[in-house]
Design an enzyme around this catalytic site. Structure first.
Site, PDB file in Angstrom:
ATOM      1  N   GLU A   1       0.819  -1.211   0.000  1.00 51.53           N
ATOM      2  CA  GLU A   1       0.000   0.000   0.000  1.00 51.53           C
ATOM      3  C   GLU A   1       0.854   1.263   0.000  1.00 51.53           C
ATOM      4  O   GLU A   1       0.583   2.238   0.688  1.00 51.53           O
ATOM      5  CB  GLU A   1      -0.955  -0.016   1.202  1.00 51.53           C
ATOM      6  CG  GLU A   1      -1.897  -1.206   1.176  1.00 51.53           C
ATOM      7  CD  GLU A   1      -2.821  -1.280   2.370  1.00 51.53           C
ATOM      8  OE1 GLU A   1      -4.014  -1.543   2.168  1.00 51.53           O
ATOM      9  OE2 GLU A   1      -2.344  -1.087   3.505  1.00 51.53           O
TER      10      GLU A   1
ATOM     11  N   ASP B   1      -8.841  -9.153   1.393  1.00 52.95           N
ATOM     12  CA  ASP B   1      -8.757  -8.395   2.642  1.00 52.95           C
ATOM     13  C   ASP B   1      -9.964  -8.635   3.522  1.00 52.95           C
ATOM     14  O   ASP B   1     -10.835  -7.773   3.636  1.00 52.95           O
ATOM     15  CB  ASP B   1      -8.618  -6.899   2.343  1.00 52.95           C
ATOM     16  CG  ASP B   1      -8.276  -6.074   3.583  1.00 52.95           C
ATOM     17  OD1 ASP B   1      -8.008  -6.669   4.636  1.00 52.95           O
ATOM     18  OD2 ASP B   1      -8.292  -4.833   3.491  1.00 52.95           O
TER      19      ASP B   1
ATOM     20  N   GLU C   1     -14.038  -5.199  10.527  1.00 57.49           N
ATOM     21  CA  GLU C   1     -13.910  -4.380   9.319  1.00 57.49           C
ATOM     22  C   GLU C   1     -14.469  -5.174   8.141  1.00 57.49           C
ATOM     23  O   GLU C   1     -14.194  -6.359   8.008  1.00 57.49           O
ATOM     24  CB  GLU C   1     -12.441  -4.058   9.062  1.00 57.49           C
ATOM     25  CG  GLU C   1     -12.203  -3.094   7.938  1.00 57.49           C
ATOM     26  CD  GLU C   1     -12.374  -1.644   8.357  1.00 57.49           C
ATOM     27  OE1 GLU C   1     -12.194  -0.757   7.521  1.00 57.49           O
ATOM     28  OE2 GLU C   1     -12.679  -1.407   9.543  1.00 57.49           O
TER      29      GLU C   1
END
Length: 836
Positions: free
Chosen positions: A296, A374, A402
């Site tokens: 990232e 993810d 999440e």
């Protein structure tokens, strides 16, 4: 029912509970027989050192017996002839008793021997003795007074949590308040919450905690903070938990003022050698490092034309003399060009790491997310598990929710984890279950195990939601024994957390076991991933955000079809990263399970599934079915009123009601997006058709104005209303054309960050209800907040049993506050038993 499990009667509801004790409540039990079970009269703890897990075990036994049975039992260090529970390591037990017949144990394992009021709890080490103690107390707390002789060994040596806490006290992907470890750039002085957390973790067999965010801040390495880490280690040491930290790879440059962070540079090596020696001087039992690099946009060894193995081994060599390990994350990927049909973020882990197999030092463990993207609502097992036979591996699971409702939606995750842990990758045609790979057993590796992203906060419930704690409990239990049954584990947790009442156990079991399938249904199914807003909060719906960006969580949805083509023959080639038998099954749509079809294949919306439905009709049906299941949760929970203390009952009910409303936001947004995208109507005529709704923009507006939302599916009929200014209120009014009867009256509105608007609902000038838009600002819900009218801020409040006569006048009065201009989407009046 377990053998020896007595029928129990509740000893009366306790005073309000805040959740701080988790599953370690040790609530009083009263037995159905006239006398309590035979219990030890003495506790013999074979180490009196206060930092010792055996000492902690003795105190825990004393607390448990007092809480469950109101029995005060003395702790001593001397063995006696009286009835006693003796706890210690094998060496301590043999030395104290002369008994050398303890069964063979593996590291951290324990032997539990219960014969009436004589109990032996012996660990391979002191940590194992503490684990056995918690198992004994768990049995007692659930009313299980059986005689038992058993050996229990953990499945893997690494059973860690990762806490993504930041130095300023915030927590990335944290939904339960600020950090228990950090505040204002330094480690906190008061470690009482840290110790309480260590106790919870030890009770489920966790032996390591990485205390800071994988997106690490190099200032953690100051002398002040290293001393602070030492305080954290001191607080957790009595519970057998070792501390680790995440490192910022670029620290030599950003913190050490070197010219570079090249892992082969002598100055960089000296920097990390010195930092490591400082840490071990402060914390001799320091566990090691967790490293995220070249991910990232962050720097890493590749930045300096070195390999990822070069980077991992730099840290491994620094901790090796002290017995430390390095967890090196496989979450390495770059942004991609979606117009390239062969580009695929899912390919990255194998592409980066497979060529390096065998080049990592023996104290390096590659930490691999369970799926290739993810923590989505469903992913296939990462093929990287099959491609590193010469490398230690650990599986990374996410307990903090999440992408899965951020603890505002009930989602019991272990059934999802089991789809991966039990998956057979068939490496070289041989049985190769993921759980056996990560334990080290399949490839005969010395290290391996589990890393769970937890992110507890200072909220008394630890995770922000009482029910979410089942995921943390089950994570520890499955890391210890991944063959465990998620439902049986859940029921242990229920009895420990809410008591043994059969109705309580049955209802929470039903809700929890229904929750992941329901959430998958109303968010994203057939392997398309969680259709959340990946560019913003990861909480509410926004399917369009998946595509047209470089992040690679693509659906490739167009007017004709949907799904990623990951075949070898025509797509990204991802399916070919699996061993041959698995790859062959995923290569063809006909042999790919429906639940992963759109992960591996781009198909027309009219493609027929194995069920016989088309893809698009399945989407519609699933989203409606999932939301309908969510509507049952509040009603089921209401049936437990009086059986659970009022505080926890009301706090859980509030979240379940929120979930019921938000599931409809999800359902409508996704269904209407794909109706618009495909132009194929719902065969049942539901999508876009809402006979019980009254759109706010169609009401008489005074002091309100109509706004069009973008994306359109974020509001019913694409429009909402807000007050004309944030200084004055407004009213919405309408003459009701519904048949006379009793209705549930719901108002869908938006609760954004930065204001607490007030609302009042009247029927013929009689107040029906009032509320404040403060779910986020007050912290009642801990999800990532939104500043916009969207699928994250959309919510619903419902007033039940409202008597309505045809022709009644409905009025809503909205009073803005700050940025929140009393926004309203629609009103719904639902007859009993009808789902909007």
């Amino acid at each position: 029912m377990r053998h020896g499990l007595l029928v129990l009667l509740s000893a009366g509801l306790a005073a309000a509970e805040d959740g701080m004790s988790g599953w370690l409540r040790y609530a009083p039990l009263s037995c159905s027989r006239s006398s309590p079970p035979s219990l030890p009269q003495t506790i013999v703890a074979l180490n009196a050192t206060k930092s010792s897990p055996v000492y902690a075990a003795g105190r825990e036994l004393q607390k448990g017996l007092q809480g469950i049975f109101a029995r005060q039992v003395q702790v001593t260090g001397q063995t006696t002839n009286d009835s006693s529970v003796i706890v210690g390591s094998v060496a301590q037990y043999t030395r104290a008793t002369g008994d050398s017949t303890v069964p063979s144990l593996e590291e951290d394992g324990y032997w539990l021997n219960i014969k009436g009021d004589s109990v032996q709890i012996v660990g391979q080490n002191e940590r194992g003795a503490l684990y056995g103690t918690f198992e004994y107390l768990s049995m007692l707390a659930q009313g299980n007074f059986s005689d038992v002789t058993k050996v229990s060994n953990p499945s893997a040596p690494i059973r860690w949590t990762n806490e993504w806490d930041n130095m300023d006290g915030s927590i990335e992907r944290g939904f339960a308040g600020p950090s228990i470890f950090f505040a204002n750039g330094v480690v906190v002085d008061d470690t009482s919450r840290v110790a309480a957390y260590g106790r919870l973790l030890a009770s489920i067999g966790i032996n390591g905690v990485v205390i800071n965010n994988v997106n690490a801040n190099a200032t953690l390495l100051t002398a002040q903070n290293i001393r602070g880490i030492g305080r954290v280690a001191d607080a957790m040491r009595p519970y057998g938990i070792q501390i680790g930290i995440s490192l910022n790879f670029d620290s030599p440059k950003s913190f050490g003022h070197l010219a570079m962070s090249d892992p082969l540079d002598a100055g960089v090596i000296a920097f990390w050698t010195d930092i490591t020696s400082q840490i071990y001087r402060q914390i001799p039992d320091f566990a090691g490092y967790l490293v995220k690099a070249n991910s990232e946009g962050q720097p890493g060894p590749i930045t300096y034309n070195r390999t990822l193995a070069d980077g991992a081994n730099l840290f491994a060599k620094a901790v090796q003399p002290y017995g430390g390990i390095v967890m090196f994350r496989a979450f390495v990927y770059d942004q991609l060009n979606e117009s390239d049909w062969h580009a695929d973020r899912a390919d990255a882990a194998v592409n980066y790491f497979k060529p390096l197999d065998g080049e990592f030092d023996d104290n390096v463990v590659v930490q691999i997310k369970y799926g290739p993207i993810d923590f989505q609502v469903r992913e296939p097992a990462s093929p990287l598990f099959a491609n590193l036979p010469k490398t230690n591996m650990a599986i990374e699971l996410q307990i903090t929710q999440e992408y899965l409702g951020q603890q505002c939606h009930l989602v019991y995750i272990p059934p999802l984890w089991k789809t991966v842990l039990d998956f057979d990758l068939k490496v070289d045609g041989q049985p190769s279950l993921v759980r056996d790979i990560v334990s080290g057993e399949r490839f005969k590796r010395p290290l391996g195990g589990y890393a769970g992203v937890v992110n507890v906060g200072t909220n008394s419930t630890w995770l922000g939601s009482h029910l979410a704690m089942s995921n943390l409990y089950a994570y520890g239990r499955l890391a210890w024994d991944p063959t465990g049954d998620p439902q049986a584990i859940l029921q242990d947790w229920i009895r420990l957390t809410f008591g043994p009442n059969r109705n309580v156990v049955d209802i929470i079991t039903k809700m929890s076991m229904d929750s992941w399938p329901a959430y998958e249904n109303y968010t994203g199914n057939l392997g398309i991933q969680t259709l959340t807003d990946i560019l913003y909060t990861h909480f509410g719906p926004n399917p369009a955000s998946q595509d047209d960006n470089g992040w690679g969580q693509w659906t490739r949805a167009d007017r004709a079809g949907i799904g990623m083509d990951r075949t070898v023959s025509n797509g990204t080639g991802f399916a070919g990263q699996y061993p041959a038998q698995v790859a062959a099954a995923y290569e063809a749509p006909a042999t790919t399970p429906d639940e992963l079809l759109l992960w591996f294949h781009h198909v027309p919306y009219t493609y027929p599934l194995h069920s016989g439905k088309t893809v698009i009709q399945h989407f519609y049906d699933a989203h409606y079915a999932g939301a309908e299941t969510a509507q049952t949760f509040p009603a089921l929970w209401e049936g437990l009123r009086g059986k659970i203390d009022d505080q926890r009952f009301e706090e859980v009910l509030f979240r379940l009601r929120f979930q019921a409303g938000h599931s409809i936001v999800w359902r409508d947004a996704i269904s209407e997006f794909y109706l618009n995208k495909s132009s194929i109507p719902d065969q049942a005529g539901r999508v876009g058709h809402h006979p019980y709704r009254l759109e706010a923009e169609d009401m008489q507006l005074s002091g309100y104005k109509v706004v069009a939302l973008n994306p359109f599916e974020m509001a019913s009929n694409s429009k909402a209303v807000v007050t004309s200014s944030n200084a004055t209120g407004g009213t919405l009014a309408a003459r009701l054309g519904f048949e006379s009867g009793v209705y549930d009256l719901g108002v869908n509105y938006y609760d954004i960050i930065g204001g607490r608007a007030r609302y009042e609902v009247y029927l013929n000038e009689k107040l029906v209800g009032e509320w404040m838009g403060d779910n986020v600002d007050s912290g009642r819900l801990g999800h990532t907040p939104s500043m916009m009218l969207d699928g994250h801020s959309a919510t619903r409040i419902t007033f039940g049993g409202v008597e309505v006569k045809e022709g009644d006048m409905l009025k809503i009065v909205g009073t803005p506050d700050g940025a929140e201009m009393a926004p309203v989407d629609y009103v719904v009046l639902l007859p009993e038993g009808v789902v909007d």
